[in-house]
Design a protein around this motif. Structure first.
Motif, PDB file in Angstrom:
ATOM      1  N   GLU A   1     -46.803 -22.052  36.709  1.00 54.65           N
ATOM      2  CA  GLU A   1     -45.912 -22.609  37.719  1.00 54.65           C
ATOM      3  C   GLU A   1     -45.071 -23.841  37.354  1.00 54.65           C
ATOM      4  OE1 GLU A   1     -44.501 -24.651  40.841  1.00 54.65           O
ATOM      5  OE2 GLU A   1     -46.319 -25.148  39.904  1.00 54.65           O
ATOM      6  N   PRO A   2     -45.580 -24.752  36.650  1.00 53.14           N
ATOM      7  CA  PRO A   2     -44.942 -25.928  36.527  1.00 53.14           C
ATOM      8  C   PRO A   2     -43.351 -25.671  35.498  1.00 53.14           C
ATOM      9  CG  PRO A   2     -47.056 -26.571  36.298  1.00 53.14           C
ATOM     10  CD  PRO A   2     -47.136 -25.125  36.437  1.00 53.14           C
ATOM     11  N   LEU A   3     -43.508 -24.597  34.943  1.00 54.62           N
ATOM     12  CA  LEU A   3     -42.314 -24.336  33.766  1.00 54.62           C
ATOM     13  C   LEU A   3     -41.576 -23.325  34.273  1.00 54.62           C
ATOM     14  CD1 LEU A   3     -44.875 -23.427  30.923  1.00 54.62           C
ATOM     15  CD2 LEU A   3     -43.839 -25.439  31.393  1.00 54.62           C
ATOM     16  N   SER A   4     -40.281 -23.528  33.830  1.00 60.26           N
ATOM     17  CA  SER A   4     -39.187 -22.623  34.541  1.00 60.26           C
ATOM     18  C   SER A   4     -39.463 -21.066  33.521  1.00 60.26           C
ATOM     19  CB  SER A   4     -37.742 -23.343  33.906  1.00 60.26           C
ATOM     20  OG  SER A   4     -37.684 -23.086  32.541  1.00 60.26           O
ATOM     21  N   PRO A   5     -38.836 -20.188  34.182  1.00 58.79           N
ATOM     22  CA  PRO A   5     -38.678 -19.017  33.428  1.00 58.79           C
ATOM     23  C   PRO A   5     -38.674 -18.839  32.051  1.00 58.79           C
ATOM     24  CG  PRO A   5     -37.714 -18.586  35.475  1.00 58.79           C
ATOM     25  CD  PRO A   5     -37.890 -20.127  35.387  1.00 58.79           C
ATOM     26  N   GLU A   6     -37.603 -19.727  31.437  1.00 59.08           N
ATOM     27  CA  GLU A   6     -37.265 -19.850  30.327  1.00 59.08           C
ATOM     28  C   GLU A   6     -38.358 -20.689  29.286  1.00 59.08           C
ATOM     29  OE1 GLU A   6     -35.035 -20.958  32.672  1.00 59.08           O
ATOM     30  OE2 GLU A   6     -34.054 -19.171  32.625  1.00 59.08           O
ATOM     31  N   GLU A   7     -38.895 -21.620  30.199  1.00 63.93           N
ATOM     32  CA  GLU A   7     -40.071 -22.436  29.240  1.00 63.93           C
ATOM     33  C   GLU A   7     -41.205 -21.522  29.204  1.00 63.93           C
ATOM     34  OE1 GLU A   7     -39.211 -27.049  30.661  1.00 63.93           O
ATOM     35  OE2 GLU A   7     -39.967 -25.604  32.254  1.00 63.93           O
ATOM     36  N   ARG A   8     -41.494 -20.583  30.162  1.00 64.99           N
ATOM     37  CA  ARG A   8     -42.519 -19.625  30.262  1.00 64.99           C
ATOM     38  C   ARG A   8     -42.448 -19.013  29.049  1.00 64.99           C
ATOM     39  NH1 ARG A   8     -42.844 -18.303  36.498  1.00 64.99           N
ATOM     40  NH2 ARG A   8     -42.853 -20.497  37.140  1.00 64.99           N
ATOM     41  N   GLU A   9     -41.413 -18.162  28.894  1.00 63.70           N
ATOM     42  CA  GLU A   9     -41.139 -17.259  27.782  1.00 63.70           C
ATOM     43  C   GLU A   9     -41.306 -18.165  26.272  1.00 63.70           C
ATOM     44  OE1 GLU A   9     -37.415 -14.595  26.108  1.00 63.70           O
ATOM     45  OE2 GLU A   9     -37.753 -14.800  28.289  1.00 63.70           O
ATOM     46  N   GLN A  10     -40.827 -19.224  26.292  1.00 69.36           N
ATOM     47  CA  GLN A  10     -40.915 -19.940  25.125  1.00 69.36           C
ATOM     48  C   GLN A  10     -42.294 -20.533  24.666  1.00 69.36           C
ATOM     49  OE1 GLN A  10     -38.645 -20.183  22.815  1.00 69.36           O
ATOM     50  NE2 GLN A  10     -39.513 -21.904  21.313  1.00 69.36           N
ATOM     51  N   PHE A  11     -42.959 -21.023  25.685  1.00 67.41           N
ATOM     52  CA  PHE A  11     -44.244 -21.497  25.534  1.00 67.41           C
ATOM     53  C   PHE A  11     -45.066 -20.195  25.178  1.00 67.41           C
ATOM     54  CE2 PHE A  11     -48.492 -21.886  27.890  1.00 67.41           C
ATOM     55  CZ  PHE A  11     -49.006 -23.036  27.347  1.00 67.41           C
ATOM     56  N   LEU A  12     -44.954 -19.164  25.698  1.00 67.87           N
ATOM     57  CA  LEU A  12     -45.796 -17.927  25.267  1.00 67.87           C
ATOM     58  C   LEU A  12     -45.695 -17.679  24.042  1.00 67.87           C
ATOM     59  CD1 LEU A  12     -46.114 -15.809  28.541  1.00 67.87           C
ATOM     60  CD2 LEU A  12     -47.918 -17.561  27.604  1.00 67.87           C
ATOM     61  N   LYS A  13     -44.339 -17.706  23.779  1.00 64.55           N
ATOM     62  CA  LYS A  13     -43.966 -17.401  22.213  1.00 64.55           C
ATOM     63  C   LYS A  13     -44.407 -18.365  21.306  1.00 64.55           C
ATOM     64  CE  LYS A  13     -39.775 -16.414  19.516  1.00 64.55           C
ATOM     65  NZ  LYS A  13     -38.213 -16.569  19.618  1.00 64.55           N
ATOM     66  N   LEU A  14     -44.500 -19.407  21.596  1.00 68.34           N
ATOM     67  CA  LEU A  14     -44.958 -20.557  20.645  1.00 68.34           C
ATOM     68  C   LEU A  14     -46.502 -20.511  20.322  1.00 68.34           C
ATOM     69  CD1 LEU A  14     -42.632 -23.544  21.588  1.00 68.34           C
ATOM     70  CD2 LEU A  14     -42.775 -22.182  19.633  1.00 68.34           C
ATOM     71  N   LEU A  15     -47.238 -20.285  21.607  1.00 64.90           N
ATOM     72  CA  LEU A  15     -48.665 -20.123  21.629  1.00 64.90           C
ATOM     73  C   LEU A  15     -49.008 -19.006  20.600  1.00 64.90           C
ATOM     74  CD1 LEU A  15     -50.105 -20.656  25.291  1.00 64.90           C
ATOM     75  CD2 LEU A  15     -50.417 -22.156  23.072  1.00 64.90           C
ATOM     76  N   LYS A  16     -48.451 -17.811  20.611  1.00 73.33           N
ATOM     77  CA  LYS A  16     -48.574 -16.666  19.987  1.00 73.33           C
ATOM     78  C   LYS A  16     -48.617 -16.886  18.556  1.00 73.33           C
ATOM     79  CE  LYS A  16     -47.375 -13.387  23.517  1.00 73.33           C
ATOM     80  NZ  LYS A  16     -46.516 -12.416  24.222  1.00 73.33           N
ATOM     81  N   LYS A  17     -47.653 -17.657  18.246  1.00 70.12           N
ATOM     82  CA  LYS A  17     -47.532 -18.376  16.594  1.00 70.12           C
ATOM     83  C   LYS A  17     -48.764 -19.124  16.361  1.00 70.12           C
ATOM     84  CE  LYS A  17     -43.306 -19.000  14.928  1.00 70.12           C
ATOM     85  NZ  LYS A  17     -42.066 -20.003  14.737  1.00 70.12           N
ATOM     86  N   LEU A  18     -49.523 -19.761  17.171  1.00 68.35           N
ATOM     87  CA  LEU A  18     -50.892 -20.397  16.779  1.00 68.35           C
ATOM     88  C   LEU A  18     -51.795 -19.749  16.748  1.00 68.35           C
ATOM     89  CD1 LEU A  18     -49.994 -23.554  19.006  1.00 68.35           C
ATOM     90  CD2 LEU A  18     -49.560 -23.396  16.494  1.00 68.35           C
ATOM     91  N   ARG A  19     -51.849 -18.190  16.969  1.00 65.99           N
ATOM     92  CA  ARG A  19     -53.146 -17.538  16.913  1.00 65.99           C
ATOM     93  C   ARG A  19     -53.712 -17.431  15.324  1.00 65.99           C
ATOM     94  NH1 ARG A  19     -52.185 -12.056  20.289  1.00 65.99           N
ATOM     95  NH2 ARG A  19     -50.681 -12.907  21.850  1.00 65.99           N
TER      96      ARG A  19
END
Length: 151
Positions: A133-151
């Motif tokens: 919720e604290p993130l904008s829709p664009e930030e959410r998408e980017q955040f999840l994309k970046l997290l997936k790179k750290l797997r």
């Protein structure tokens, strides 16, 4: 002579620029703790995150071995055994003999487990939305994309 402190011996001082609060592990742990609190307060049947993952994956893939379920949910052997043992005790999954290989046990979602997961999935979607919720829709998408790179 007085022994040097650990900080003096390892040169970990405020002057080195190391700040715990700026470290990825510390920040990830805080975010994870926030999410875990939201999860615990909203998920039905007091499921743990690992129990929910096991149930949702069994609903998705159908009957499977404990070993495969562990791989599909990113749990090691000891963890998935404890999770599935507790779910069996709660009557949410059943262990059956594999008709193709009598030496192997298949885990199957029970009728009660299916009922629980049907109620839990909408809650899980709300949990994800509240966590992000604290993130904008664009930030959410980017955040999840970046997290997936750290797997």
């Amino acid at each position: 002579m007085k022994p040097k402190s650990v900080a003096a011996r390892t040169s970990v001082t405020p002057e080195t620029g190391y700040r715990l609060e700026q470290q990825v592990g510390y920040i990830l742990r805080q975010a994870s703790q926030r999410h875990a609190g939201i999860f615990a307060s909203r998920i039905p049947e007091a499921l743990t995150a690992t129990q929910f993952a096991a149930l949702v994956k069994l609903q998705e893939v159908g009957p499977c071995s404990q070993n495969r379920l562990g791989r599909l949910t990113a749990m090691d052997g000891a963890t998935i055994k404890g999770v599935t043992d507790r779910l069996i005790q709660r009557g949410l999954i059943e262990a059956r003999i594999d008709p193709k290989d009598g030496r192997r046990r298949l885990l199957v979602l029970s009728a009660s487990g299916l009922d629980v997961i049907i109620r839990a999935i909408p809650a899980a979607l709300d949990i994800t939305a509240e966590t992000l919720e604290p993130l904008s829709p664009e930030e959410r998408e980017q955040f999840l994309k970046l997290l997936k790179k750290l797997r």
